[in-house]
Design a protein around this motif. Structure first.
Motif, PDB file in Angstrom:
ATOM      1  N   ILE A  41       0.843  -1.193   0.000  1.00  0.00           N
ATOM      2  CA  ILE A  41       0.000   0.000   0.000  1.00  0.00           C
ATOM      3  C   ILE A  41       0.882   1.248   0.000  1.00  0.00           C
ATOM      4  O   ILE A  41       1.779   1.389   0.830  1.00  0.00           O
ATOM      5  CB  ILE A  41      -0.935   0.000   1.214  1.00  0.00           C
ATOM      6  CG1 ILE A  41      -1.967  -1.127   1.073  1.00  0.00           C
ATOM      7  CG2 ILE A  41      -1.649   1.343   1.356  1.00  0.00           C
ATOM      8  CD1 ILE A  41      -2.892  -1.271   2.250  1.00  0.00           C
ATOM      9  N   GLY A  42       0.646   2.108  -0.950  1.00  0.00           N
ATOM     10  CA  GLY A  42       1.410   3.337  -1.078  1.00  0.00           C
ATOM     11  C   GLY A  42       2.657   3.228  -1.926  1.00  0.00           C
ATOM     12  O   GLY A  42       3.268   4.248  -2.271  1.00  0.00           O
ATOM     13  N   VAL A  43       3.075   2.013  -2.304  1.00  0.00           N
ATOM     14  CA  VAL A  43       4.254   1.863  -3.157  1.00  0.00           C
ATOM     15  C   VAL A  43       3.902   2.384  -4.551  1.00  0.00           C
ATOM     16  O   VAL A  43       2.881   1.997  -5.128  1.00  0.00           O
ATOM     17  CB  VAL A  43       4.697   0.390  -3.226  1.00  0.00           C
ATOM     18  CG1 VAL A  43       5.834   0.217  -4.228  1.00  0.00           C
ATOM     19  CG2 VAL A  43       5.111  -0.114  -1.849  1.00  0.00           C
ATOM     20  N   PRO A  44       4.723   3.254  -5.130  1.00  0.00           N
ATOM     21  CA  PRO A  44       4.418   3.781  -6.469  1.00  0.00           C
ATOM     22  C   PRO A  44       4.361   2.659  -7.507  1.00  0.00           C
ATOM     23  O   PRO A  44       5.127   1.698  -7.446  1.00  0.00           O
ATOM     24  CB  PRO A  44       5.582   4.736  -6.752  1.00  0.00           C
ATOM     25  CG  PRO A  44       6.132   5.071  -5.414  1.00  0.00           C
ATOM     26  CD  PRO A  44       5.942   3.861  -4.558  1.00  0.00           C
ATOM     27  N   VAL A  45       3.450   2.810  -8.450  1.00  0.00           N
ATOM     28  CA  VAL A  45       3.264   1.818  -9.509  1.00  0.00           C
ATOM     29  C   VAL A  45       3.713   2.426 -10.832  1.00  0.00           C
ATOM     30  O   VAL A  45       3.287   3.530 -11.194  1.00  0.00           O
ATOM     31  CB  VAL A  45       1.793   1.378  -9.608  1.00  0.00           C
ATOM     32  CG1 VAL A  45       1.624   0.330 -10.703  1.00  0.00           C
ATOM     33  CG2 VAL A  45       1.311   0.820  -8.268  1.00  0.00           C
ATOM     34  N   VAL A  46       4.562   1.718 -11.542  1.00  0.00           N
ATOM     35  CA  VAL A  46       5.037   2.168 -12.852  1.00  0.00           C
ATOM     36  C   VAL A  46       4.069   1.656 -13.916  1.00  0.00           C
ATOM     37  O   VAL A  46       3.893   0.447 -14.083  1.00  0.00           O
ATOM     38  CB  VAL A  46       6.461   1.660 -13.135  1.00  0.00           C
ATOM     39  CG1 VAL A  46       6.907   2.089 -14.533  1.00  0.00           C
ATOM     40  CG2 VAL A  46       7.419   2.165 -12.072  1.00  0.00           C
ATOM     41  N   LEU A  47       3.447   2.582 -14.632  1.00  0.00           N
ATOM     42  CA  LEU A  47       2.466   2.234 -15.666  1.00  0.00           C
ATOM     43  C   LEU A  47       3.107   2.404 -17.034  1.00  0.00           C
ATOM     44  O   LEU A  47       3.043   3.471 -17.637  1.00  0.00           O
ATOM     45  CB  LEU A  47       1.222   3.118 -15.522  1.00  0.00           C
ATOM     46  CG  LEU A  47       0.518   3.077 -14.164  1.00  0.00           C
ATOM     47  CD1 LEU A  47      -0.649   4.050 -14.125  1.00  0.00           C
ATOM     48  CD2 LEU A  47       0.047   1.664 -13.850  1.00  0.00           C
ATOM     49  N   SER A  48       3.722   1.342 -17.520  1.00  0.00           N
ATOM     50  CA  SER A  48       4.430   1.440 -18.797  1.00  0.00           C
ATOM     51  C   SER A  48       3.571   1.025 -19.986  1.00  0.00           C
ATOM     52  O   SER A  48       3.998   1.162 -21.140  1.00  0.00           O
ATOM     53  CB  SER A  48       5.705   0.587 -18.756  1.00  0.00           C
ATOM     54  OG  SER A  48       5.419  -0.742 -18.396  1.00  0.00           O
ATOM     55  N   GLN A  49       2.376   0.515 -19.721  1.00  0.00           N
ATOM     56  CA  GLN A  49       1.420   0.220 -20.789  1.00  0.00           C
ATOM     57  C   GLN A  49       0.418   1.367 -20.825  1.00  0.00           C
ATOM     58  O   GLN A  49      -0.419   1.490 -19.943  1.00  0.00           O
ATOM     59  CB  GLN A  49       0.708  -1.110 -20.530  1.00  0.00           C
ATOM     60  CG  GLN A  49      -0.336  -1.497 -21.562  1.00  0.00           C
ATOM     61  CD  GLN A  49       0.264  -1.849 -22.903  1.00  0.00           C
ATOM     62  OE1 GLN A  49       1.322  -2.466 -22.968  1.00  0.00           O
ATOM     63  NE2 GLN A  49      -0.376  -1.442 -23.975  1.00  0.00           N
ATOM     64  N   PRO A  50       0.489   2.248 -21.832  1.00  0.00           N
ATOM     65  CA  PRO A  50      -0.337   3.466 -21.814  1.00  0.00           C
ATOM     66  C   PRO A  50      -1.827   3.166 -21.898  1.00  0.00           C
ATOM     67  O   PRO A  50      -2.247   2.130 -22.441  1.00  0.00           O
ATOM     68  CB  PRO A  50       0.136   4.234 -23.060  1.00  0.00           C
ATOM     69  CG  PRO A  50       1.438   3.621 -23.437  1.00  0.00           C
ATOM     70  CD  PRO A  50       1.378   2.193 -23.000  1.00  0.00           C
ATOM     71  N   ALA A  51      -2.609   4.089 -21.377  1.00  0.00           N
ATOM     72  CA  ALA A  51      -4.061   4.007 -21.518  1.00  0.00           C
ATOM     73  C   ALA A  51      -4.444   4.169 -22.984  1.00  0.00           C
ATOM     74  O   ALA A  51      -3.720   4.775 -23.784  1.00  0.00           O
ATOM     75  CB  ALA A  51      -4.729   5.092 -20.680  1.00  0.00           C
ATOM     76  N   ILE A  52      -5.590   3.611 -23.331  1.00  0.00           N
ATOM     77  CA  ILE A  52      -6.143   3.749 -24.684  1.00  0.00           C
ATOM     78  C   ILE A  52      -7.477   4.474 -24.542  1.00  0.00           C
ATOM     79  O   ILE A  52      -8.381   3.977 -23.873  1.00  0.00           O
ATOM     80  CB  ILE A  52      -6.331   2.381 -25.357  1.00  0.00           C
ATOM     81  CG1 ILE A  52      -4.965   1.715 -25.561  1.00  0.00           C
ATOM     82  CG2 ILE A  52      -7.076   2.522 -26.682  1.00  0.00           C
ATOM     83  CD1 ILE A  52      -5.035   0.306 -26.103  1.00  0.00           C
ATOM     84  N   PRO A  53      -7.637   5.649 -25.123  1.00  0.00           N
ATOM     85  CA  PRO A  53      -8.865   6.425 -24.923  1.00  0.00           C
ATOM     86  C   PRO A  53     -10.093   5.686 -25.433  1.00  0.00           C
ATOM     87  O   PRO A  53     -10.008   4.843 -26.342  1.00  0.00           O
ATOM     88  CB  PRO A  53      -8.628   7.703 -25.735  1.00  0.00           C
ATOM     89  CG  PRO A  53      -7.220   7.676 -26.157  1.00  0.00           C
ATOM     90  CD  PRO A  53      -6.685   6.305 -26.025  1.00  0.00           C
ATOM     91  N   TYR A  54     -11.235   6.048 -24.876  1.00  0.00           N
ATOM     92  CA  TYR A  54     -12.488   5.433 -25.320  1.00  0.00           C
ATOM     93  C   TYR A  54     -12.713   5.669 -26.807  1.00  0.00           C
ATOM     94  O   TYR A  54     -13.266   4.808 -27.499  1.00  0.00           O
ATOM     95  CB  TYR A  54     -13.669   5.990 -24.519  1.00  0.00           C
ATOM     96  CG  TYR A  54     -14.996   5.481 -25.019  1.00  0.00           C
ATOM     97  CD1 TYR A  54     -15.389   4.166 -24.758  1.00  0.00           C
ATOM     98  CD2 TYR A  54     -15.839   6.285 -25.781  1.00  0.00           C
ATOM     99  CE1 TYR A  54     -16.597   3.684 -25.235  1.00  0.00           C
ATOM    100  CE2 TYR A  54     -17.051   5.815 -26.254  1.00  0.00           C
ATOM    101  CZ  TYR A  54     -17.425   4.500 -25.986  1.00  0.00           C
ATOM    102  OH  TYR A  54     -18.612   4.020 -26.467  1.00  0.00           O
ATOM    103  N   SER A  55     -12.294   6.797 -27.312  1.00  0.00           N
ATOM    104  CA  SER A  55     -12.514   7.130 -28.725  1.00  0.00           C
ATOM    105  C   SER A  55     -11.695   6.266 -29.670  1.00  0.00           C
ATOM    106  O   SER A  55     -11.986   6.190 -30.864  1.00  0.00           O
ATOM    107  CB  SER A  55     -12.176   8.600 -28.972  1.00  0.00           C
ATOM    108  OG  SER A  55     -10.822   8.864 -28.611  1.00  0.00           O
TER     109      SER A  55
END
Length: 540
Positions: A501-515
């Motif tokens: 809990i509280g450990v930073p998470v590296v998000l290397s897979q980018p979000a894909i917009p709804y559009s």
């Protein structure tokens, strides 16, 4: 055991089941051989075998990736999880799904379409047979109607699964976007195949209308209980599916009405398992692990409203069964999908929540160590049943619908949320929510949605929630299309330093917009080729 495969548009030979002698299938422990749709309905016993064949097709059928649990034996869990952000694909197995690199010819996407429509066609063939057998006096009229109701329940369940993968959500234009064909007739070649090949895509609203009609028929004609329990559709399953569907449509009033058919007026947040459903014999189990049959075996408990049966003789195989895919390598699983730090590190999931210790463990994976689920524990036999609808979902569906219809903080919605959450808390008296816990309606709704992510983690429910919330009328509840994720295969190591809990998470897979066109799957290429009026999803 072999089936004559129904390729969604291209198979000309279709039958209920073709079985080699000596094999045993789900829901039936007697071997049987070579029934065609013409011969199978000539006795009560054969009609029951035909019904079992429809359930078998729901569990693991064909034609594409046969034996891997498409649509509901296993794949509904794994595809639903890997499309979301709360589980991590560790190797190449679900990489296309996880990274949204699918094409009209990607095997998993084609398999979901082909196998779901194969199951639907078997249901349609069976419905015709049951009607004729009832009219001819071979089946008692009540049995013929009940068997038809079971098939129509499965048909509705299948079409809804297709909607959440291949169509935009209902709340994008109130169902104005392209839906999926609703196949409520048997395809046996000839005129029926010609009809299929000229069938355009309806609107999402039109698909939902037919789906709800099937659910209404099922609700009216299914038994309150049956001797098989939740592995056969009962009335409560139809009501719970109706509630789920209305939630996807944003029809809060009808979702509440459906929930009220199952949920008593008086709740008990101090002892949630004491509250029984009004129809059927369902209740929350006293512990979170009890929901998965740890005291009864094979993932069956009073909490299960509908489950798909697996057993050691017939399951999603080493290449599909949840215990194989999600199980730790040191427990004889393959360790291919683990829990993401995104959800594990979320401070809203309390550190002493018993789900953290009773349903997850520090386990071995294909590439290191990570947090693994223990919701599925038959690592050798792979016979864990697939949970499709639990009473916990009914309660959380109701909590959300109630919260949405109250401009302030709904006390009943808070109680419904606590019913599910409290059984897992270290100190529920001190840690449970109160109305004062929430400053506004939006805070309560966000807590309910977080609870869904926690409670249904590793059950495939994350993607359906992302899908239905993508165009939510409350902008703050919308996910960022397909959310950003931990990189494919990036959860590794021996110290599990990424978790906490509280450990930073590296998000290397980018979000894909709804559009983006990748938010929904492509219609399989062969389907488009053979049906000139079927419109492909834009971008593919």
């Amino acid at each position: 055991m072999k089936h004559i495969r129904f390729f969604s548009l291209n198979a000309l030979l279709i039958s209920i089941i073709v079985l080699s002698a000596g094999c045993q299938k789900v829901l039936d422990q007697q071997p049987y051989a070579a029934f065609t749709d013409e011969s199978v309905f000539t006795s009560v016993d054969r009609a029951i075998l035909a019904l079992n064949g429809v359930y078998d097709a729901a569990q693991t059928g064909g034609p594409t990736l046969g034996g891997r649990g498409y649509p509901f034996g296993a794949a509904t869990i794994q595809q639903g999880d890997n499309r979301g952000e709360d589980m991590v694909n560790l190797q190449a197995f679900y990489q296309i799904t996880y990274q949204a690199t699918y094409t009209p010819f990607s095997a998993n996407n084609v398999a979901m379409w082909d196998n779901t429509y194969s199951m639907i066609n078997r249901a349609n063939i069976a419905i015709d047979g049951f009607k004729k057998a009832g009219a001819d006096g071979i089946l008692p009229a009540a049995s013929a109607i009940q068997f038809e109701a079971e098939c129509r329940f499965l048909r509705a369940l299948g079409h809804h699964e297709l909607l959440v993968h291949y169509a935009r959500p209902f709340q994008d234009g109130a169902g104005a976007q392209l839906g999926v064909p609703y196949r409520d007739y048997a395809v046996k070649g000839g005129a029926s195949l010609d009809r299929l090949q000229k069938e355009p895509r309806p609107k999402v609203s039109e698909t939902y209308a037919k789906l709800l009609a099937d659910i209404a028929f099922a609700e009216a004609n299914l038994p309150v209980t049956n001797s098989a329990g939740p592995i056969r559709a009962q009335r409560s399953a139809a009501i719970a599916l109706k509630q789920r569907v209305y939630l996807h449509m944003g029809d809060w009033a009808n979702a509440i009405a459906a929930g009220n058919q199952l949920i008593p007026t008086t709740l008990n947040t101090a002892n949630p398992s004491a509250i029984k459903s009004l129809i059927g014999n369902h209740n929350l189990m006293a512990t979170p692990e009890g929901s998965f049959g740890f005291t009864g075996g094979n993932s069956i408990s009073f909490e299960n409203i509908f489950s798909i049966k697996n057993d050691p003789l017939d399951n999603g195989s080493v290449n599909g069964a949840p215990a194989a895919m999600y199980g730790s390598t040191d427990l004889l699983g393959r360790g291919l999908v683990c829990v993401s730090p995104i959800i594990w590190n979320n401070g809203g999931w309390l550190v002493d929540d018993r789900r953290r210790t009773n349903l997850y463990r520090n386990g071995g994976t294909a590439i290191g160590r990570a947090i693994m689920t223990t919701k599925y524990t038959d690592y050798q036999g792979r016979g864990d049943n697939t949970p499709i609808i639990r009473f916990a979902e009914v309660l959380l569906n109701q909590a959300e619908a109630e919260a949405r219809t109250n401009a302030g903080v709904s006390p009943r919605a808070v109680d419904l949320l606590n019913m599910v959450r409290n059984r897992s808390l270290g100190n529920p008296t001190a840690q449970q929510y109160t109305v004062a816990s929430f400053a506004a309606q939006i805070d309560l709704l966000q807590a309910i949605i977080l609870e869904r992510r926690i409670e249904f983690l590793a059950e495939g429910r994350r993607w359906p929630d992302i899908h239905r919330l993508a165009q939510d009328p409350i902008a703050a509840l919308r996910p960022e299309g397909i959310p950003a994720k931990v990189g494919n295969g990036n959860v590794t190591g021996t110290t599990l330093a990424q978790y906490g809990i509280g450990v930073p998470v590296v998000l290397s897979q980018p979000a894909i917009p709804y559009s983006d066109f990748r938010f929904i799957w492509p219609i399989p290429g062969l389907e488009i080729t053979t049906n000139p009026v079927l419109v492909q999803n834009p971008g593919y």
